[in-house]
Design an enzyme around this catalytic site. Structure first.
Site, mmCIF file in Angstrom:
data_model
loop_
_atom_site.group_PDB
_atom_site.id
_atom_site.type_symbol
_atom_site.label_atom_id
_atom_site.label_comp_id
_atom_site.label_asym_id
_atom_site.label_seq_id
_atom_site.Cartn_x
_atom_site.Cartn_y
_atom_site.Cartn_z
ATOM 1 N N ARG A 56 -5.723 48.252 38.896
ATOM 2 C CA ARG A 56 -5.107 48.233 37.378
ATOM 3 C C ARG A 56 -3.911 47.388 37.751
ATOM 4 O O ARG A 56 -3.542 46.986 38.647
ATOM 5 C CB ARG A 56 -5.123 49.394 36.909
ATOM 6 C CG ARG A 56 -4.750 50.609 37.883
ATOM 7 C CD ARG A 56 -3.266 50.989 38.190
ATOM 8 N NE ARG A 56 -2.492 50.464 37.197
ATOM 9 C CZ ARG A 56 -1.074 50.024 37.707
ATOM 10 N NH1 ARG A 56 -1.138 49.602 39.150
ATOM 11 N NH2 ARG A 56 -0.381 49.450 36.987
ATOM 12 N N GLY A 57 -3.618 47.045 36.396
ATOM 13 C CA GLY A 57 -2.196 46.172 36.415
ATOM 14 C C GLY A 57 -2.795 44.831 36.125
ATOM 15 O O GLY A 57 -3.789 44.170 36.708
ATOM 16 N N ARG A 99 -12.182 45.649 30.541
ATOM 17 C CA ARG A 99 -10.983 46.292 29.658
ATOM 18 C C ARG A 99 -10.657 45.185 28.970
ATOM 19 O O ARG A 99 -10.705 43.908 28.631
ATOM 20 C CB ARG A 99 -9.751 46.656 30.634
ATOM 21 C CG ARG A 99 -10.188 47.719 31.741
ATOM 22 C CD ARG A 99 -9.159 48.298 32.320
ATOM 23 N NE ARG A 99 -8.119 49.058 31.528
ATOM 24 C CZ ARG A 99 -6.912 49.393 31.889
ATOM 25 N NH1 ARG A 99 -6.258 49.237 33.111
ATOM 26 N NH2 ARG A 99 -5.862 50.190 31.244
ATOM 27 N N GLN A 202 0.961 56.406 36.104
ATOM 28 C CA GLN A 202 1.361 54.889 36.951
ATOM 29 C C GLN A 202 2.952 55.007 37.437
ATOM 30 O O GLN A 202 2.912 54.636 38.560
ATOM 31 C CB GLN A 202 1.047 53.665 36.242
ATOM 32 C CG GLN A 202 -0.261 53.663 35.704
ATOM 33 C CD GLN A 202 -0.737 53.867 34.556
ATOM 34 O OE1 GLN A 202 -0.245 54.999 33.962
ATOM 35 N NE2 GLN A 202 -1.936 53.437 34.004
ATOM 36 N N ASP A 243 1.042 42.951 29.515
ATOM 37 C CA ASP A 243 -0.726 42.808 29.614
ATOM 38 C C ASP A 243 -1.068 41.647 28.795
ATOM 39 O O ASP A 243 -2.189 41.126 28.801
ATOM 40 C CB ASP A 243 -1.529 44.136 29.042
ATOM 41 C CG ASP A 243 -1.195 44.889 30.300
ATOM 42 O OD1 ASP A 243 -0.390 45.836 29.967
ATOM 43 O OD2 ASP A 243 -2.211 45.372 31.093
ATOM 44 N N LYS A 254 2.102 48.930 28.570
ATOM 45 C CA LYS A 254 1.673 50.464 28.678
ATOM 46 C C LYS A 254 2.255 51.174 27.538
ATOM 47 O O LYS A 254 3.357 50.863 27.228
ATOM 48 C CB LYS A 254 1.872 50.667 30.070
ATOM 49 C CG LYS A 254 1.794 52.189 30.530
ATOM 50 C CD LYS A 254 0.165 52.548 30.353
ATOM 51 C CE LYS A 254 -0.719 51.756 30.972
ATOM 52 N NZ LYS A 254 -2.027 51.982 30.359
HETATM 53 O O1 MRU Z 1 -3.507 50.767 32.516
HETATM 54 P P1 MRU Z 1 -2.738 49.679 33.576
HETATM 55 O O2 MRU Z 1 -2.357 50.657 34.599
HETATM 56 O O3 MRU Z 1 -3.774 48.844 34.073
HETATM 57 O O4 MRU Z 1 -1.577 49.224 32.674
HETATM 58 C C1 MRU Z 1 -0.831 48.269 33.519
HETATM 59 C C2 MRU Z 1 0.596 48.038 32.637
HETATM 60 O O5 MRU Z 1 0.668 48.297 31.458
HETATM 61 C C3 MRU Z 1 1.589 47.007 33.266
HETATM 62 O O6 MRU Z 1 2.772 47.125 32.895
HETATM 63 C C4 MRU Z 1 0.935 45.537 33.203
HETATM 64 O O7 MRU Z 1 -0.395 45.263 33.438
HETATM 65 C C5 MRU Z 1 1.581 44.826 33.909
HETATM 66 S S1 MRU Z 1 1.281 44.769 35.791
HETATM 67 C C6 MRU Z 1 2.118 43.666 36.528
#
Ligand code: MRU
Length: 352
Positions: A56-57, A99, A202, A243, A254
């Site tokens: 994830r990320g 996603r 997270q 994102d 997030k």
């Molecule tokens: O649902 P996730 O854990 O994939 O969400 C991640 C985030 O919102 C991060 O802040 C974003 O992807 C940046 S990661 C460098």
């Protein structure tokens, strides 16, 4: 201020490990107490791993998907890249849809398809090199952004971050967490607070652990403690990843980022968004046009596999929100800083 960052001390975790014919993903569902890897041999397995948050990320999702394209390619024989791209289209579309919010996923698939279309008989080697380049460029961008972002922070500052934006979320070093790593290394950041990031945790499970690996002591807060923390004067910057960043600077990240940014504005805490160019989506004009991922109610109703909410209660679980550009002081990208972002300033750096 001296600018030596010891990358061997800071940043040792790698979530994505290409093995030449298969992919190993550090299973982030099991951290911080278990370090186990999930093996993927097909694009479908990578898509499922993305969907289930094994990886994830935003940048890490893009990199994993790029290797998913290579895995798909290993399953067919084709005379050239253009024909391979046609045959692989359903698998690539499934990866693309794993996603919806992080644009790095669509960006990586588009880039891989472009490389595939242009390749000849050696198309499989070409796309493997492209996936490796995506990962290599991400790491380089993060290290560069770390220095750019840290330079904005006054010595002795406290920072609050949200979610996990570190090595676990990228090819390495991290985006917002990269700035924090660089800021600590340079003696600019004296205090690091991590919000737990309900419901998936997270911040609590990943960021706190990742900082600990670096010898940076994090202080964990409940997400709902952020405004109160800001009121005490302990933090000068809210530093987050993204994102998707729209053409006008509106930023999806997030869930909870928006609330933190509102509280930051109220308390005079500055807001820094750190993300590579692969997160910028100039084709999306503003935040309202971003699809916000809704996940299962189960993530809210259970904690550690245990139901914690009365039976029959409904839950709404959007996992991203949009922070309007007006609440952001600076967007840090590897292409440079965008201060007080708006469409004109975004276009000056990212011509569409
Ligand atoms: O649902 P996730 O854990 O994939 O969400 C991640 C985030 O919102 C991060 O802040 C974003 O992807 C940046 S990661 C460098």
């Amino acid at each position: 201020m001296s600018l030596h960052i010891d990358y061997d001390r800071y940043d040792r975790i790698r979530p994505i490990d290409w093995q030449g014919d298969h992919l190993r993903l550090l299973d982030q569902r099991r951290l911080p107490f278990e370090m186990s890897y999930l093996r993927c041999d097909s694009a479908a397995e990578v898509a499922l791993a993305i969907r289930e948050l094994v990886v994830r990320g935003a940048p890490a999702i893009g990199i994993a998907a790029a290797w998913g394209v290579v895995l798909a390619g290993q399953g067919i024989e084709s005379a050239d890249g253009a024909e391979a791209e046609r045959r692989l289209a359903p698998q690539l579309e499934a990866l693309n849809a794993s996603r919806p919010t992080a644009v790095n996923l669509m960006w990586a698939i588009r880039r891989m398809r472009g490389a595939l279309r242009a390749a000849g008989a050696d198309w499989l080697a070409v796309i493997a090199a492209e996936a490796a380049a995506i990962a290599r460029e991400d790491l380089a961008a993060n290290r560069h952004m770390g220095r750019l972002g840290a330079a904005l922070i006054a010595p002795g500052s406290g920072v609050l971050t949200h979610c996990n934006t570190g090595s676990l979320a990228t090819a390495g070093f991290g985006t917002a967490l990269g700035v924090i790593r660089a800021g600590v290394a340079e003696g600019r950041i004296a205090r690091v607070y991590a919000g737990e990031t309900r419901p998936w945790g997270q911040g609590a499970r990943l960021t706190a652990w990742e900082l600990q690996q670096d010898g940076i002591p994090p202080t964990l807060i409940a997400d709902s403690a952020a405004a109160h923390l800001m009121k005490t004067g302990a933090v000068q910057w809210l530093i987050v990843g993204a994102d998707r960043i729209c053409a006008n600077g509106d930023t999806a990240n997030k869930i909870g980022t928006y609330a933190h940014a509102i509280a930051a504005k109220h308390h005079g805490v500055k807001v820094m968004v750190v993300a590579p160019a692969s997160t910028v989506d100039m084709a999306t004009p503003q935040g309202e046009a971003i699809e916000i991922e809704l996940r299962e109610a189960r993530e809210l109703l259970y904690a550690g596999g245990q139901r914690v909410v009365a039976e029959g209660v409904a839950a709404w679980n959007p996992v991203f929100d949009v922070t309007p550009a007006g609440l952001i002081d600076v967007i840090v990208t590897e292409k440079g800083l965008i201060e007080r972002p708006d469409e004109a300033r975004m276009r000056a750096v990212f011509a569409s």
